[in-house]
Scaffold this motif. Sequence first.
Motif, mmCIF file in Angstrom:
data_model
loop_
_atom_site.group_PDB
_atom_site.id
_atom_site.type_symbol
_atom_site.label_atom_id
_atom_site.label_comp_id
_atom_site.label_asym_id
_atom_site.label_seq_id
_atom_site.Cartn_x
_atom_site.Cartn_y
_atom_site.Cartn_z
ATOM 1 N N ASP A 72 -25.347 24.837 -45.313
ATOM 2 C CA ASP A 72 -24.786 25.259 -46.608
ATOM 3 C C ASP A 72 -24.812 24.048 -47.537
ATOM 4 O OD1 ASP A 72 -23.498 26.615 -48.645
ATOM 5 O OD2 ASP A 72 -21.498 26.397 -47.774
ATOM 6 N N PHE A 73 -26.012 23.634 -47.928
ATOM 7 C CA PHE A 73 -26.185 22.383 -48.648
ATOM 8 C C PHE A 73 -25.519 22.435 -50.018
ATOM 9 C CE2 PHE A 73 -28.888 19.306 -51.072
ATOM 10 C CZ PHE A 73 -28.503 18.179 -50.369
ATOM 11 N N LEU A 74 -24.559 21.510 -50.224
ATOM 12 C CA LEU A 74 -23.809 21.405 -51.477
ATOM 13 C C LEU A 74 -23.134 22.709 -51.867
ATOM 14 C CD1 LEU A 74 -26.230 19.200 -53.622
ATOM 15 C CD2 LEU A 74 -24.239 18.474 -52.279
ATOM 16 N N GLY A 75 -22.795 23.536 -50.866
ATOM 17 C CA GLY A 75 -22.116 24.789 -51.146
ATOM 18 C C GLY A 75 -23.015 25.856 -51.735
ATOM 19 N N SER A 76 -24.338 25.673 -51.642
ATOM 20 C CA SER A 76 -25.278 26.618 -52.253
ATOM 21 C C SER A 76 -25.513 27.848 -51.393
ATOM 22 C CB SER A 76 -26.619 25.924 -52.513
ATOM 23 O OG SER A 76 -27.238 25.553 -51.286
ATOM 24 N N GLY A 77 -25.098 27.792 -50.105
ATOM 25 C CA GLY A 77 -25.377 28.880 -49.189
ATOM 26 C C GLY A 77 -26.782 28.836 -48.620
ATOM 27 N N ARG A 78 -27.574 27.833 -48.991
ATOM 28 C CA ARG A 78 -28.954 27.714 -48.534
ATOM 29 C C ARG A 78 -29.069 26.720 -47.394
ATOM 30 N NH1 ARG A 78 -32.725 29.829 -52.044
ATOM 31 N NH2 ARG A 78 -31.932 30.500 -54.081
ATOM 32 N N GLU A 79 -30.006 27.015 -46.467
ATOM 33 C CA GLU A 79 -30.322 26.073 -45.407
ATOM 34 C C GLU A 79 -31.387 25.117 -45.915
ATOM 35 O OE1 GLU A 79 -31.342 27.948 -41.762
ATOM 36 O OE2 GLU A 79 -29.615 29.300 -41.755
ATOM 37 N N VAL A 80 -31.122 23.833 -45.813
ATOM 38 C CA VAL A 80 -32.029 22.814 -46.326
ATOM 39 C C VAL A 80 -32.212 21.737 -45.270
ATOM 40 C CG1 VAL A 80 -32.395 21.053 -48.108
ATOM 41 C CG2 VAL A 80 -31.349 23.238 -48.720
ATOM 42 N N SER A 81 -33.465 21.349 -45.030
ATOM 43 C CA SER A 81 -33.780 20.248 -44.119
ATOM 44 C C SER A 81 -34.113 19.023 -44.948
ATOM 45 C CB SER A 81 -34.965 20.616 -43.224
ATOM 46 O OG SER A 81 -34.644 21.713 -42.387
ATOM 47 N N VAL A 82 -33.368 17.953 -44.713
ATOM 48 C CA VAL A 82 -33.483 16.742 -45.526
ATOM 49 C C VAL A 82 -33.542 15.534 -44.607
ATOM 50 C CG1 VAL A 82 -32.318 15.281 -47.229
ATOM 51 C CG2 VAL A 82 -32.254 17.757 -47.476
ATOM 52 N N THR A 83 -34.368 14.564 -44.981
ATOM 53 C CA THR A 83 -34.431 13.286 -44.273
ATOM 54 C C THR A 83 -33.847 12.185 -45.148
ATOM 55 O OG1 THR A 83 -36.397 13.911 -42.995
ATOM 56 C CG2 THR A 83 -35.946 11.562 -43.244
ATOM 57 N N ASP A 84 -32.836 11.511 -44.630
ATOM 58 C CA ASP A 84 -32.246 10.357 -45.309
ATOM 59 C C ASP A 84 -32.776 9.098 -44.637
ATOM 60 O OD1 ASP A 84 -30.781 12.094 -46.847
ATOM 61 O OD2 ASP A 84 -28.957 11.918 -45.665
ATOM 62 N N ASP A 85 -33.337 8.197 -45.420
ATOM 63 C CA ASP A 85 -33.876 6.943 -44.919
ATOM 64 C C ASP A 85 -33.146 5.810 -45.623
ATOM 65 O OD1 ASP A 85 -35.370 4.942 -43.824
ATOM 66 O OD2 ASP A 85 -37.296 5.931 -44.143
ATOM 67 N N ILE A 86 -32.470 4.942 -44.863
ATOM 68 C CA ILE A 86 -31.625 3.929 -45.485
ATOM 69 C C ILE A 86 -31.778 2.582 -44.785
ATOM 70 C CG2 ILE A 86 -29.623 4.548 -44.069
ATOM 71 C CD1 ILE A 86 -27.885 3.875 -46.542
ATOM 72 N N THR A 87 -31.792 1.539 -45.598
ATOM 73 C CA THR A 87 -31.715 0.158 -45.128
ATOM 74 C C THR A 87 -30.646 -0.537 -45.956
ATOM 75 O OG1 THR A 87 -34.082 0.156 -44.613
ATOM 76 C CG2 THR A 87 -32.987 -1.983 -44.760
ATOM 77 N N LEU A 88 -29.734 -1.258 -45.303
ATOM 78 C CA LEU A 88 -28.661 -1.889 -46.070
ATOM 79 C C LEU A 88 -28.170 -3.160 -45.404
ATOM 80 C CD1 LEU A 88 -25.592 -1.379 -44.719
ATOM 81 C CD2 LEU A 88 -26.103 0.944 -45.383
ATOM 82 N N GLY A 89 -27.553 -3.973 -46.235
ATOM 83 C CA GLY A 89 -26.872 -5.166 -45.773
ATOM 84 C C GLY A 89 -25.548 -5.282 -46.501
ATOM 85 N N TYR A 90 -24.509 -5.672 -45.785
ATOM 86 C CA TYR A 90 -23.171 -5.764 -46.377
ATOM 87 C C TYR A 90 -22.495 -7.030 -45.881
ATOM 88 C CZ TYR A 90 -18.229 -4.867 -47.251
ATOM 89 O OH TYR A 90 -16.919 -4.982 -47.665
#
Length: 350
Positions: free
Chosen positions: A111-129
């Motif tokens: 239920d992506f963002l409350g839209s009721g739709r099925e969504v396949s998403v890839t998040d790719d992240i690199t970080l330094g803190y």
Amino acid sequence: MKPYLSILMFLALTAANGVQGSDGSASRQSPWLLAPVLSSNPKLGTSAGALGAYVHQFAPEAPPSMFGAMAQYSTTDSYTYGLFARAYLGEDRHRVLGFVGGGKANNDYQDFLGSGREVSVTDDITLGYAAWLYRVSDHWYLGGQGLVNDYAMLGSNEFINIGLGLLGLDGFSSNALGLKAEYDSRDNTEAPNRGIFFTAGNLAYREALGGEESFDVYNASYAQYFAHGAGSVLATHAELRLTDDAPPSGYSSIRMRGYVQGEFRDTHSALVEMEERYFLAERWRLAAFAGVTCLLDSFGDCGDTSNLYAAAGLGVHFVLRPREQMTIRLDFARGEGGSQGLYMAFGQAF
């Protein structure tokens, strides 16, 4: 990996660590720590990994410091990795935090963002803190923090990518600097029985720092612990995250057990939660927890129940290192709409 295997691994781990002396004596406790990291969620699959660290106490008055690495891989071909440091130096006059890592998450949102739709998403992240804090009084610490972030969100097909771009959810690369303050009166940093832990700070993302976006994020967190009975603790926690002129990829999300972080977003978020940690035996605790998060654009939005997300769950905790009270926990949490998860993690949730 099936969820019941997580439970079996947890039991095997606690049995293996039962050979340590119950008094947690330094002579029988290695400075090296190895703990599994597991989670199972119907939307994200099952992930397994490990955390390894070197534990050292620089001064008798200072909490234990940790330097280590972690890695995790899931059945959805997702992974995370990183190096971390958490040091209490100079009789706890200096507190230093650091992390460098990244990962890829293949998320199937129902239920992506409350839209009721099925969504396949890839998040790719690199970080330094990195953060540095200096003690200015008995319990107050002041300092600064910085973050380098490269975050991309990609859909499973071009149509979804176009939609994510229109929503501003195609990620961002930006660097940030900010201030940070802490108030810490806890009797133990790993598993407090009493005291208060308050943090507040900001991160100013700026194009002038080499990023693609300029916006601001403000965070505040308050936790208080109440000892009762024969070793039990009631832990309470409240958190507020505000953004100013952030892209949707930088919006606030639900940060509670039982939900997939990032599936629901809004400009700001506020949460309250509590957890009863019941003393069962010298190294065992039972836990029951519940909380609610409000995702909001303005503070009046929390009066609308459609902006509220509740979760509750049960857990079992094992004191992995008695001397420092370092704990590993196995939690099951359920949110709304069938959202749920099983988690094995090192350290307390708050």
